[in-house]
Write a protein that holds these residues in place. Structure first.
Motif, PDB file in Angstrom:
ATOM      1  N   VAL A   1      55.473   7.007 -55.490  1.00  0.00           N
ATOM      2  CA  VAL A   1      54.840   8.092 -55.048  1.00  0.00           C
ATOM      3  C   VAL A   1      55.660   8.432 -53.641  1.00  0.00           C
ATOM      4  O   VAL A   1      55.434   7.455 -52.740  1.00  0.00           O
ATOM      5  N   THR A   2      56.397   9.411 -53.533  1.00  0.00           N
ATOM      6  CA  THR A   2      56.881   9.863 -52.154  1.00  0.00           C
ATOM      7  C   THR A   2      56.065  10.899 -51.630  1.00  0.00           C
ATOM      8  O   THR A   2      55.627  12.032 -52.128  1.00  0.00           O
ATOM      9  N   GLY A   3      55.480  10.593 -50.464  1.00  0.00           N
ATOM     10  CA  GLY A   3      54.868  11.641 -49.743  1.00  0.00           C
ATOM     11  C   GLY A   3      55.746  12.516 -48.819  1.00  0.00           C
ATOM     12  O   GLY A   3      56.545  11.897 -48.294  1.00  0.00           O
ATOM     13  N   PHE A   4      55.191  13.777 -48.813  1.00  0.00           N
ATOM     14  CA  PHE A   4      56.101  14.888 -47.938  1.00  0.00           C
ATOM     15  C   PHE A   4      54.953  15.079 -46.764  1.00  0.00           C
ATOM     16  O   PHE A   4      53.927  15.795 -47.122  1.00  0.00           O
TER      17      PHE A   4
ATOM     18  N   VAL B   1      59.984  14.242 -63.209  1.00  0.00           N
ATOM     19  CA  VAL B   1      59.620  14.673 -61.895  1.00  0.00           C
ATOM     20  C   VAL B   1      58.497  15.503 -61.798  1.00  0.00           C
ATOM     21  O   VAL B   1      58.401  16.485 -62.470  1.00  0.00           O
ATOM     22  N   VAL B   2      57.643  14.961 -60.975  1.00  0.00           N
ATOM     23  CA  VAL B   2      56.234  15.721 -60.797  1.00  0.00           C
ATOM     24  C   VAL B   2      56.408  15.892 -59.385  1.00  0.00           C
ATOM     25  O   VAL B   2      56.328  15.077 -58.477  1.00  0.00           O
ATOM     26  N   MET B   3      56.067  17.549 -58.890  1.00  0.00           N
ATOM     27  CA  MET B   3      56.012  17.891 -57.489  1.00  0.00           C
ATOM     28  C   MET B   3      55.101  18.589 -57.309  1.00  0.00           C
ATOM     29  O   MET B   3      54.667  19.540 -58.004  1.00  0.00           O
ATOM     30  N   LEU B   4      54.001  18.043 -56.451  1.00  0.00           N
ATOM     31  CA  LEU B   4      53.012  18.926 -56.015  1.00  0.00           C
ATOM     32  C   LEU B   4      52.637  19.271 -54.721  1.00  0.00           C
ATOM     33  O   LEU B   4      52.670  18.272 -53.734  1.00  0.00           O
ATOM     34  N   ASP B   5      52.261  20.289 -54.352  1.00  0.00           N
ATOM     35  CA  ASP B   5      52.006  20.674 -52.933  1.00  0.00           C
ATOM     36  C   ASP B   5      50.579  20.889 -52.571  1.00  0.00           C
ATOM     37  O   ASP B   5      49.697  21.485 -53.180  1.00  0.00           O
TER      38      ASP B   5
ATOM     39  N   LEU C   1      54.836  14.255 -53.585  1.00  0.00           N
ATOM     40  CA  LEU C   1      53.855  15.460 -53.036  1.00  0.00           C
ATOM     41  C   LEU C   1      53.551  15.482 -51.633  1.00  0.00           C
ATOM     42  O   LEU C   1      53.621  14.557 -50.654  1.00  0.00           O
ATOM     43  N   SER C   2      53.148  16.856 -51.365  1.00  0.00           N
ATOM     44  CA  SER C   2      53.093  17.028 -49.915  1.00  0.00           C
ATOM     45  C   SER C   2      51.578  16.925 -49.466  1.00  0.00           C
ATOM     46  O   SER C   2      50.920  17.185 -50.375  1.00  0.00           O
TER      47      SER C   2
ATOM     48  N   ILE D   1      58.302  11.243 -46.680  1.00  0.00           N
ATOM     49  CA  ILE D   1      59.339  11.755 -45.879  1.00  0.00           C
ATOM     50  C   ILE D   1      58.518  12.528 -44.809  1.00  0.00           C
ATOM     51  O   ILE D   1      57.656  13.119 -45.384  1.00  0.00           O
ATOM     52  N   VAL D   2      58.847  12.432 -43.411  1.00  0.00           N
ATOM     53  CA  VAL D   2      57.876  13.060 -42.404  1.00  0.00           C
ATOM     54  C   VAL D   2      58.816  14.134 -41.903  1.00  0.00           C
ATOM     55  O   VAL D   2      60.027  13.853 -41.522  1.00  0.00           O
TER      56      VAL D   2
END
Ligand SMILES: Nc1ncnc2c1ncn2[C@@H]1O[C@H](COP(=O)(O)OP(=O)(O)O)[C@@H](O)[C@H]1O
Ligand SMILES: [Mg+2]
Lengths: 247, 258
Positions: free
Chosen positions: B41-44, B160-164, B194-195, B210-211
């Motif tokens: 899980v990569t956090g944005f 790929v799962v991308m959530l804002d 996810l952001s 990722i900041v």
């Protein structure tokens, strides 16, 4: 093809589609029967009944129902922000525009064809039962099919303008400005310059499809070609703009 | 936790390369580059207005970058023939026609990518909405809308799962459910991005961060690394101190009163 199925699902899953269809049924059949009923009641003579038995009497009303239906089919995606989901699923974008045009235009054409011919047949049966018949004229079936083609064309034009302006009010203003505003503008041009142009405007090209007997209008096939041209230009422009603009 | 149905999975990365986007004179995203890897899980993370949503819209081809590009599994998003099978996205849970049922909302999207009715019912069951599938989405609570959004993202069983901001406004139980789901999806080898502007949430959900601040990359680090020298909150504030739009003067100075 898959976007057409999807656009059809979108249309049939909204109650408003049923309301538009109901309004069209009531308006077209209702106004379509007025002449036959008046004639049967002796209020007008059978000769005053038009060759369509009144089946096209509700056409102006139908224009507004069709315009509203077509414009909203596009602008409701912007109002509800579902447009981003739709374009994320189909990133090439133009198939969404094409699918909507075919679903909206096709359903309008089919409904109009059934309503116009249905109204004609009912009207004729009412007159028949009173021992009267419709005045004969050449090209009546072609003219009635032409009216359905014209309404289908309006639906295409309505979706095209709606893609360009992305707002319900703007889309309706563009569509009805072109239909009703342009003829007035053309008549205001000096030295009768507008007269030759008039025949090529959308509403007059549509009237060409529905004419029975002699007139100043284009020939029916030429009217159809002109309408096709307008639809192609507006939808083509809409596809380019949809492709370029941020969603 | 139930199985989510994906059997054969291609590992796909999200690659953002020198992405920039300005609105007027304001640089919303400014030469941003990073890669999001599968299986975690990569956090944005970044303050409001940092450019997270704009970056995600550019990855999905909704917003056109001024320069740079974004690749998913090595291809630009608009080159994907049936993108729902590769990327599942949730940008805005409120983006449903209020008078269309949840079922038809999903079905219309599914049909564009050749996804059948069975899968629509499956994702509705997955998020616990099958009982209200025929109700108008306009009557849904925020939590139900978020679940519908996640069902939408899962339609194509994507790699790929991308959530804002997926937990924005959710109740604690909903937050816990989303967190569990995302961890599970990453565990299956998917790329989960996810952001959020909430570092506490990131700390519990993400493996990697990722900041961003003012459209620029501030850090691309493992959570463990970021918390090594103290709390994530301190590390985050140290990073973003220069990037918030409306900085406040730190804490009221008590010594002045005493
Ligand atoms: N469509 C737009 N038009 C004008 N400005 C925008 C638009 N979208 C985003 N912005 C601006 O770009 C910046 C980044 O916004 P956004 O990507 O939404 O940030 P975040 O998601 O990190 O909160 C903000 O200053 C925002 O006001
Ligand atoms: Mg945002």
């Amino acid at each position: 093809m898959s976007t057409l199925t999807s656009e059809w699902t979108k249309l049939r899953s909204l109650r408003s589609t049923t309301w538009f269809l109901g309004a069209a049924v009531a308006g077209m059949i209702g106004s379509g029967l007025i002449e036959a009923i008046a004639a049967s009641a002796g209020e007008i003579t059978p000769a005053e009944v038009d060759p369509f038995g009144g089946a096209l009497a509700g056409l102006s009303f139908a224009e507004f129902v069709v315009g509203g239906f077509a414009v909203l089919a596009v602008t409701n995606e912007y109002a509800s922000r579902t447009i981003r989901g739709s374009l994320t699923a189909v990133p090439k974008r133009w198939p969404v525009l094409a699918g909507k045009a075919v679903a909206v235009g096709g359903s309008v054409f089919t409904a109009a064809l059934l309503l116009i011919f249905g109204s004609f047949l009912i009207s004729r049966a009412v007159l028949d039962s009173h021992g009267m018949s419709l005045p004969a004229a050449d090209g009546v079936p072609r003219a009635m099919a032409g009216a359905a083609v014209y309404l289908g064309f309006l639906a295409l034009l309505g979706t095209g303008f709606a893609w360009l302006v992305r707002s319900t009010a703007g889309g309706l203003a563009a569509l009805f400005g072109v239909l009703y505003g342009l003829p007035i503008v053309s008549l205001l041009l000096p030295h009768g310059m507008g007269a030759p142009i008039l025949r090529f405007l959308p509403q007059q090209a549509g009237a060409a499809l529905m004419q029975v007997g002699p007139s100043d209008l284009l020939a029916p096939w030429a009217g159809a070609a002109v309408l096709t041209g307008y639809a192609a230009v507006v939808l083509g422009l809409a596809a380019v703009v949809l492709r370029r603009r941020d969603a | 936790m139930q199985a989510y149905g994906r059997k054969l999975r291609a590992m796909e990365t999200i690659e953002v390369r020198h992405l920039s986007k300005a609105y007027g004179h304001h640089k919303a995203v400014d030469d941003l580059s990073f890669t999001v890897h599968p299986g975690r899980v990569t956090g944005f993370l970044g303050p409001n207005g940092a450019g997270k949503s704009t970056t995600m819209r550019m990855i999905l081809g909704l917003t056109r970058p001024d320069s740079g590009d974004a690749l998913v599994g090595g291809r630009r998003y608009d080159q994907l023939a049936q993108p729902l099978h590769e990327v599942g996205a949730l940008l805005d849970a409120g983006a449903v026609h209020p008078r269309r049922s949840a079922y038809h909302h999903l079905l219309a999207l599914a049909q564009t990518n050749g996804i059948g009715k069975r899968r629509v019912h499956e994702v509705l069951a997955m998020v616990g909405l099958e009982g209200v599938a025929d109700r108008r989405a306009g009557g849904f609570s925020l939590g139900m809308s978020q679940r519908l959004g996640i069902a939408t993202a899962m339609l194509g069983d994507p790699a790929v799962v991308m959530l804002d901001e997926p937990v924005n406004g959710l109740d604690p139980e909903g937050i816990r459910w989303v967190r569990g789901l995302l961890r599970h999806l990453a565990g299956e080898g998917r790329t989960v991005f996810l952001s959020s502007h909430l570092m506490s949430e990131m700390q519990m959900t993400a493996d990697h961060l990722i900041v961003v601040g003012r459209g620029q990359l501030l850090a691309d680090v493992a959570i463990a690394e970021m918390t090594a020298s103290g709390s994530l909150e301190d590390a985050y504030f140290a990073l973003t101190a220069e990037s918030v739009d409306y900085p406040t003067t730190a804490t009221p100075d008590r010594s002045a009163v005493a």
